[in-house]
Design an enzyme around this catalytic site. Sequence first.
Site, PDB file in Angstrom:
ATOM      1  CE  LYS A   4     -21.420  17.456  -7.119  1.00 16.79           C
ATOM      2  NZ  LYS A   4     -20.020  17.919  -7.076  1.00 16.79           N
ATOM      3  NE  ARG A  28     -12.221  11.395 -10.658  1.00 17.07           N
ATOM      4  CZ  ARG A  28     -11.458  12.347 -10.150  1.00 17.07           C
ATOM      5  NH1 ARG A  28     -10.256  12.070  -9.676  1.00 17.07           N
ATOM      6  NH2 ARG A  28     -11.896  13.596 -10.117  1.00 17.07           N
TER       7      ARG A  28
HETATM    8  N1  BES Z   1     -19.749  16.613 -11.716  1.00 18.23           N
HETATM    9  C1  BES Z   1     -18.723  17.012 -10.831  1.00 18.23           C
HETATM   10  C2  BES Z   1     -17.798  18.064 -11.449  1.00 18.23           C
HETATM   11  C3  BES Z   1     -18.340  19.463 -11.495  1.00 18.23           C
HETATM   12  C4  BES Z   1     -18.415  20.232 -10.343  1.00 18.23           C
HETATM   13  C5  BES Z   1     -18.689  20.025 -12.677  1.00 18.23           C
HETATM   14  C6  BES Z   1     -18.864  21.531 -10.411  1.00 18.23           C
HETATM   15  C7  BES Z   1     -19.138  21.330 -12.757  1.00 18.23           C
HETATM   16  C8  BES Z   1     -19.231  22.082 -11.616  1.00 18.23           C
HETATM   17  C9  BES Z   1     -17.855  15.813 -10.455  1.00 18.23           C
HETATM   18  O1  BES Z   1     -18.512  14.610 -10.362  1.00 18.23           O
HETATM   19  C10 BES Z   1     -17.282  16.116  -9.120  1.00 18.23           C
HETATM   20  O2  BES Z   1     -18.034  16.198  -8.188  1.00 18.23           O
HETATM   21  N2  BES Z   1     -15.972  16.289  -9.061  1.00 18.23           N
HETATM   22  C11 BES Z   1     -15.317  16.611  -7.847  1.00 18.23           C
HETATM   23  C12 BES Z   1     -14.033  15.824  -7.791  1.00 18.23           C
HETATM   24  C13 BES Z   1     -13.331  15.905  -6.460  1.00 18.23           C
HETATM   25  C14 BES Z   1     -14.138  15.186  -5.407  1.00 18.23           C
HETATM   26  C15 BES Z   1     -11.980  15.293  -6.609  1.00 18.23           C
HETATM   27  C16 BES Z   1     -15.033  18.109  -7.837  1.00 18.23           C
HETATM   28  O3  BES Z   1     -14.680  18.663  -8.879  1.00 18.23           O
HETATM   29  O4  BES Z   1     -15.209  18.717  -6.796  1.00 18.23           O
HETATM   30 MN    MN Z   2     -19.356  14.329  -8.448  1.00 18.51          MN
END
Ligand code: BES
Ligand code: MN
Length: 498
Positions: free
Chosen positions: A280, A354
Amino acid sequence: MEFTAKSGNPEKQRTACVVVGVFETRRISTVAEQLDQLSDGFISNLIRRGDMDGKIGQTLLLHSVPNTLCDRILLVGCGRERELHDAQYRQIIAKSATILNEIGAMEAVCYLTELHVKGRDNHWNVRQAVETFADSLYTFEQLKSKKDTTRRPLRKVTLGIASRRDLADSEAAVKEGLAIAHGVTLAKDLGNLPGNICTPSYLADVGMALGKEYNSITTEILEAADMEKLGMGSLLSVARGSREPAKLIIMDYKGGKADEKPIVLVGKGLTFDAGGISLKPAAAMDEMKYDMCGGASVFGTMKAIAELNLPINVIGVVPASENMPDGAANKPGDVVTSMSGQTIEILNTDAEGRLILCDALTYVEKYEPDTVIDIATLTGACVVALGKHASGLLGNHSPLIHDLLNAGKSSGDRVWELPLWEEYQEQIKSPFADIANVGGKEAGTITAACFLSRFTKKFQWAHLDIAGTAWRSGDKKSATGRPVPLLTQYLLDRCANK
Ligand code: BES
Ligand code: MN
Ligand code: ZN
């Protein structure tokens, strides 16, 4: 904090502070009227002079009002009498809580519970008041060496009720409110704890502690070796990139008959989400300590229902792991085999929620559950779609969706449904495995739920995406404790409809 419900006249209250409402424009509530008459128009005089006109959130603190037995009277602006809705009600209670805590009253009698809130009854008013008082006075100071403690904090609140007939019902409402508040507080504390303290092992200890505290809860922890034997290749692939061992925390609450099928809650317990190899960006990455808030809401709900001794069987399951970049971490393109036997192509290691949930969902098949609800901070896309007001709701059983929507309305912890149509399943096709773990940039919340739906075919299931509702960002950054009120309400409703 201690709460009691009581019927009785405001003029008889020997207390540090009586809290009463004033409406726009300069109309006073029935209770304030009583105090006004007693004090020969003291309150109405002030209002006539323009010290206060009743706008929402306005307050005026009066000392030594003639002929009264209380030390102070707090006037609280309640807006237009006919337009007092849920949000305004919570706002005026929250405002009162903050002021009472600041002035050092220590105890108070609050009559705002007697106001008429549109479409709500006494039970709702009392319970929401308890929850809102607790919510507003929450602080998280455990990691500061010098605690910023209030000198004379608010300790005891008596909630006024208009009729003696409502007393028993109000006492029940206080109990519910307190149990929910305790669950919310636990969920907030866990959310606010940083990733270096709140690890998967820490969460496992919290599960064990709940088992110790309540006879009705039995906790079991599955270690990596146990999960290996069960074939949880997807969950374990996420944990491999971390030095913290993964845990599968299982809390079994028995309040119903032994043969009654359980309701299962599965909460994402990702104690820090760096994204893995699909790292990230640095900005606000600290907020990914909140990625275990789904799990936290399961702990909080288990606590609330155990405190209320609800007559149902509930199993809380929290798959817990970190998601870190490391030589052993998942790589984009890796294919893993889940406990269900389905293979998964990991195209983005940041879609890890997931991956840990799917094995937990397969695992719970063994309970032959009546219903399964999973709760997860799953997608940033959900924050884009619904913002911070509603959690995303998807599922495979419309009566369950309906019940959750209703529980959201009555608890104030709202959810909104997104479609889980077959057409979206196309997006998670993989040329190399049975499923891909991401579905492209369109409808991210829905394709995440599509992924989970491949593992929930054997039971009635709903998924709550709480990415937008579990915590607040910005300078007042904090976990919210949601959706503990929603889940507890759903379970209360299930008991009531039995
Ligand atoms: N924990 C995150 C989701 C999230 C992101 C929650 C920002 C709250 C704020 C999750 O694990 C994630 O990183 N999801 C990705 C999925 C994508 C790679 C398909 C996302 O939402 O960017
Ligand atoms: Mn994630
Ligand atoms: Zn995550």
